[in-house]
Write a protein that holds these residues in place. Structure first.
Motif, PDB file in Angstrom:
ATOM      1  N   PRO A  15     -47.910  68.183  36.653  1.00 52.88           N
ATOM      2  CA  PRO A  15     -48.618  66.615  36.815  1.00 52.88           C
ATOM      3  C   PRO A  15     -49.025  66.552  38.255  1.00 52.88           C
ATOM      4  O   PRO A  15     -48.340  67.308  39.404  1.00 52.88           O
ATOM      5  CB  PRO A  15     -47.604  65.576  36.608  1.00 52.88           C
ATOM      6  CG  PRO A  15     -46.213  66.447  36.788  1.00 52.88           C
ATOM      7  CD  PRO A  15     -46.383  67.906  36.738  1.00 52.88           C
ATOM      8  N   ALA A  16     -50.173  65.788  38.340  1.00 53.42           N
ATOM      9  CA  ALA A  16     -50.750  65.661  39.838  1.00 53.42           C
ATOM     10  C   ALA A  16     -50.984  63.878  39.791  1.00 53.42           C
ATOM     11  O   ALA A  16     -51.695  63.410  38.853  1.00 53.42           O
ATOM     12  CB  ALA A  16     -51.724  66.410  40.328  1.00 53.42           C
ATOM     13  N   MET A  17     -50.465  63.229  40.611  1.00 50.16           N
ATOM     14  CA  MET A  17     -51.049  61.779  40.870  1.00 50.16           C
ATOM     15  C   MET A  17     -51.192  61.263  42.127  1.00 50.16           C
ATOM     16  O   MET A  17     -50.533  61.722  43.322  1.00 50.16           O
ATOM     17  CB  MET A  17     -49.896  61.021  40.142  1.00 50.16           C
ATOM     18  CG  MET A  17     -48.515  61.140  40.770  1.00 50.16           C
ATOM     19  SD  MET A  17     -47.244  59.953  40.002  1.00 50.16           S
ATOM     20  CE  MET A  17     -45.821  60.426  40.961  1.00 50.16           C
ATOM     21  N   PHE A  18     -52.066  60.274  42.453  1.00 48.49           N
ATOM     22  CA  PHE A  18     -52.423  59.876  43.846  1.00 48.49           C
ATOM     23  C   PHE A  18     -53.138  58.489  43.549  1.00 48.49           C
ATOM     24  O   PHE A  18     -53.482  57.941  42.702  1.00 48.49           O
ATOM     25  CB  PHE A  18     -53.410  60.744  44.257  1.00 48.49           C
ATOM     26  CG  PHE A  18     -53.157  62.309  44.817  1.00 48.49           C
ATOM     27  CD1 PHE A  18     -52.639  62.324  45.762  1.00 48.49           C
ATOM     28  CD2 PHE A  18     -53.451  63.267  43.858  1.00 48.49           C
ATOM     29  CE1 PHE A  18     -51.949  63.831  46.021  1.00 48.49           C
ATOM     30  CE2 PHE A  18     -53.122  64.664  43.898  1.00 48.49           C
ATOM     31  CZ  PHE A  18     -52.531  64.854  44.964  1.00 48.49           C
ATOM     32  N   PRO A  19     -52.710  57.431  44.816  1.00 49.31           N
ATOM     33  CA  PRO A  19     -53.387  56.463  44.711  1.00 49.31           C
ATOM     34  C   PRO A  19     -54.948  56.621  44.738  1.00 49.31           C
ATOM     35  O   PRO A  19     -55.663  57.558  45.109  1.00 49.31           O
ATOM     36  CB  PRO A  19     -53.063  55.672  46.049  1.00 49.31           C
ATOM     37  CG  PRO A  19     -51.726  56.602  46.540  1.00 49.31           C
ATOM     38  CD  PRO A  19     -51.850  58.095  45.879  1.00 49.31           C
ATOM     39  N   PHE A  20     -55.989  55.704  43.903  1.00 51.43           N
ATOM     40  CA  PHE A  20     -57.232  56.203  43.526  1.00 51.43           C
ATOM     41  C   PHE A  20     -57.810  54.733  43.896  1.00 51.43           C
ATOM     42  O   PHE A  20     -57.397  53.540  43.475  1.00 51.43           O
ATOM     43  CB  PHE A  20     -57.194  56.664  42.236  1.00 51.43           C
ATOM     44  CG  PHE A  20     -58.704  56.951  41.815  1.00 51.43           C
ATOM     45  CD1 PHE A  20     -59.461  57.927  42.752  1.00 51.43           C
ATOM     46  CD2 PHE A  20     -59.304  56.176  40.917  1.00 51.43           C
ATOM     47  CE1 PHE A  20     -60.716  58.410  42.366  1.00 51.43           C
ATOM     48  CE2 PHE A  20     -60.655  56.514  40.540  1.00 51.43           C
ATOM     49  CZ  PHE A  20     -61.376  57.380  41.286  1.00 51.43           C
ATOM     50  N   THR A  21     -59.224  54.782  44.336  1.00 47.60           N
ATOM     51  CA  THR A  21     -60.002  53.870  44.487  1.00 47.60           C
ATOM     52  C   THR A  21     -61.395  54.157  43.910  1.00 47.60           C
ATOM     53  O   THR A  21     -61.964  55.210  44.270  1.00 47.60           O
ATOM     54  CB  THR A  21     -60.247  53.352  46.077  1.00 47.60           C
ATOM     55  OG1 THR A  21     -59.061  52.978  46.631  1.00 47.60           O
ATOM     56  CG2 THR A  21     -61.347  52.215  45.913  1.00 47.60           C
ATOM     57  N   GLU A  22     -62.172  53.430  42.958  1.00 51.60           N
ATOM     58  CA  GLU A  22     -63.256  53.882  42.527  1.00 51.60           C
ATOM     59  C   GLU A  22     -64.429  54.013  43.598  1.00 51.60           C
ATOM     60  O   GLU A  22     -64.235  53.271  44.702  1.00 51.60           O
ATOM     61  CB  GLU A  22     -63.833  52.930  41.454  1.00 51.60           C
ATOM     62  CG  GLU A  22     -62.936  53.091  40.042  1.00 51.60           C
ATOM     63  CD  GLU A  22     -63.399  52.291  38.905  1.00 51.60           C
ATOM     64  OE1 GLU A  22     -64.433  51.610  39.097  1.00 51.60           O
ATOM     65  OE2 GLU A  22     -63.093  52.361  37.816  1.00 51.60           O
ATOM     66  N   SER A  23     -65.168  55.006  43.463  1.00 52.21           N
ATOM     67  CA  SER A  23     -66.221  55.192  44.616  1.00 52.21           C
ATOM     68  C   SER A  23     -67.415  55.588  44.003  1.00 52.21           C
ATOM     69  O   SER A  23     -67.457  56.201  42.870  1.00 52.21           O
ATOM     70  CB  SER A  23     -65.702  56.064  45.455  1.00 52.21           C
ATOM     71  OG  SER A  23     -66.518  56.452  46.434  1.00 52.21           O
ATOM     72  N   VAL A  24     -68.517  55.192  44.768  1.00 54.46           N
ATOM     73  CA  VAL A  24     -69.925  56.021  44.652  1.00 54.46           C
ATOM     74  C   VAL A  24     -70.266  56.867  45.516  1.00 54.46           C
ATOM     75  O   VAL A  24     -71.414  57.661  45.458  1.00 54.46           O
ATOM     76  CB  VAL A  24     -71.040  54.906  44.370  1.00 54.46           C
ATOM     77  CG1 VAL A  24     -70.608  53.844  43.501  1.00 54.46           C
ATOM     78  CG2 VAL A  24     -71.114  54.261  45.758  1.00 54.46           C
ATOM     79  N   LEU A  25     -69.303  57.451  46.435  1.00 51.07           N
ATOM     80  CA  LEU A  25     -69.774  58.341  47.383  1.00 51.07           C
ATOM     81  C   LEU A  25     -69.977  59.848  46.695  1.00 51.07           C
ATOM     82  O   LEU A  25     -69.488  60.272  45.778  1.00 51.07           O
ATOM     83  CB  LEU A  25     -68.387  58.447  48.265  1.00 51.07           C
ATOM     84  CG  LEU A  25     -68.066  57.594  49.070  1.00 51.07           C
ATOM     85  CD1 LEU A  25     -66.834  57.651  49.874  1.00 51.07           C
ATOM     86  CD2 LEU A  25     -69.267  57.220  50.161  1.00 51.07           C
TER      87      LEU A  25
END
Length: 391
Positions: A373-383
């Protein structure tokens, strides 16, 4: 005087822009050709108000990414990444996430040189827009799986990929470990192994190319819990950090955005303690609210250390020490931190520690369980993946 369209847009207030942004989802912008830097920053600020995790429970031929609310632990399919340029039959693995952009890798071999050299395909992906970017191949690495670390600059669109590889060249002035003996002219002599040179190159989103920045003082350790054993790292405080060794005193390798390397000793435990009461193999680097943290999981206990600056120098301070409900035979596969929570994953469950209440919670994972598994804090982005946004 009649104002031009550009003058009218320039006078648009932040409040007006946010109102417009609130009516447009990130996914609806996936077909936009360009994104202004100002709009990208506004959108990130809005998305950043809702903390979430990006989770890939199982590594497979297609990478399924899920968004998860850290309070309810409910997975929602966000995107499926399966670029056509990916090396056939090789699985992709997520190694970092920042500002809605993730970095993934998969193995690639050069069969024309008897597999002496190996390399990783490195991808920059935006799960929300479903854009993917395959970076150009770096220098082939001699019998050494490259180590990768991802850094992000102060500019919203700037990122850099650090790649440590083996040149295959022997360092004549350094002697390796003893490998045996040989006999010559009536005498026995010790036969020593040779030491190979390791160098680092960095890819910049601003130049779209690799640049060699020279040798490295040491190389990141190999971790058997990851399919790509030297890709485990965190980016915090403007630096990339890798674990190098857990054996006393233990070391961390770090590099800043300018390519300057530093070696940090792990925190020292008092003499007289048993080995399982010190740094263990279940030790993980974490980004603890913008500070470098080290989570040490021991039998029935855990220590959380933080690398702090006291005005004169940096040193390790123990943030907390508490009991853990993790069983002796329970293997923790991945660890991350989000807000005031430390999140651990074994093969079937989540283990969540709240640093404010000092309590653990156990939540069942997906029915298929976890595999690499892999998991990270995430923020939606249009970059965009190439780092380029219009001013």
């Amino acid at each position: 005087m009649v104002k031009t369209r550009a003058q009218r847009i320039k006078q648009m207030s932040v409040v007006d822009a946010l109102c417009i942004r609130s009516q447009i989802s990130v996914k609806s912008t996936r077909y936009c050709k360009t994104v202004s830097k100002h709009l990208a920053k506004l959108q990130l600020a809005e998305s950043g108000k809702n903390s979430s995790l990006l989770v890939c429970p199982t590594m497979g031929k297609t990478m399924k990414l899920y968004s998860m609310d850290a309070r309810r632990f409910k997975l929602s399919l966000l995107s499926t990444i399966d670029p056509s340029q990916r090396s056939p039959e090789e699985f992709m693995y997520m190694i970092s996430s920042y500002n809605g952009i993730i970095c993934c890798v998969n193995m690639i071999y050069d069969e024309d040189v008897e597999n002496k050299f190996c390399d990783l395909q490195i991808w920059i992906c935006n799960p929300c827009t479903r854009e993917t970017l395959l970076l150009p191949q770096g220098t082939p690495s001699f019998e050494f799986e490259p180590s990768i670390g991802v850094a992000y600059g102060s500019d919203v669109s700037d990122y850099r990929i650090f790649r440590i590889f083996c040149t295959g060249k022997i360092i004549p002035e350094e002697r390796g470990p003893a490998e045996g003996y040989y006999f010559r002219e009536g005498q026995y002599f010790t036969k020593y192994g040779h030491v190979l040179a390791y160098e680092c190159e960095v890819y910049s989103s601003s130049t779209s190319s690799w640049k060699n920045i020279g040798t490295v003082p040491c190389v990141p350790m190999s971790c058997g819990l990851r399919p790509f054993r030297r890709t485990g790292h965190i980016f915090v405080g403007g630096k990339v950090h890798w674990l190098v060794s857990l054996d006393g005193p233990g070391k961390i390798l770090s590099v800043d955005l300018e390519g300057r390397f530093e070696v940090i000793n792990l925190p020292a435990y008092a003499d007289g303690l048993r080995e399982e009461e010190k740094i263990t193999e279940a030790s993980h680097l974490v980004n603890l609210k913008g500070s470098l943290g080290l989570l040490v999981l021991q039998p029935d206990n855990m220590d959380l250390w933080v690398w702090k600056y006291d005005g004169e120098k940096y040193s390790w301070d123990i943030e907390l020490s508490d009991d853990v409900p993790i069983e002796d035979d329970e293997l923790i596969l991945a660890v991350t931190a989000l807000d005031n929570k430390i999140i651990c994953v074994n093969d079937t469950h989540w283990r969540v520690y709240d640093m404010e209440t000092k309590k653990w919670k156990r939540r069942r994972g997906p029915r298929t369980g976890f595999s690499n598994p892999a998991m990270f804090p995430f923020t939606e982005s249009v970059l965009p993946c190439n780092g380029g946004v219009k001013l």
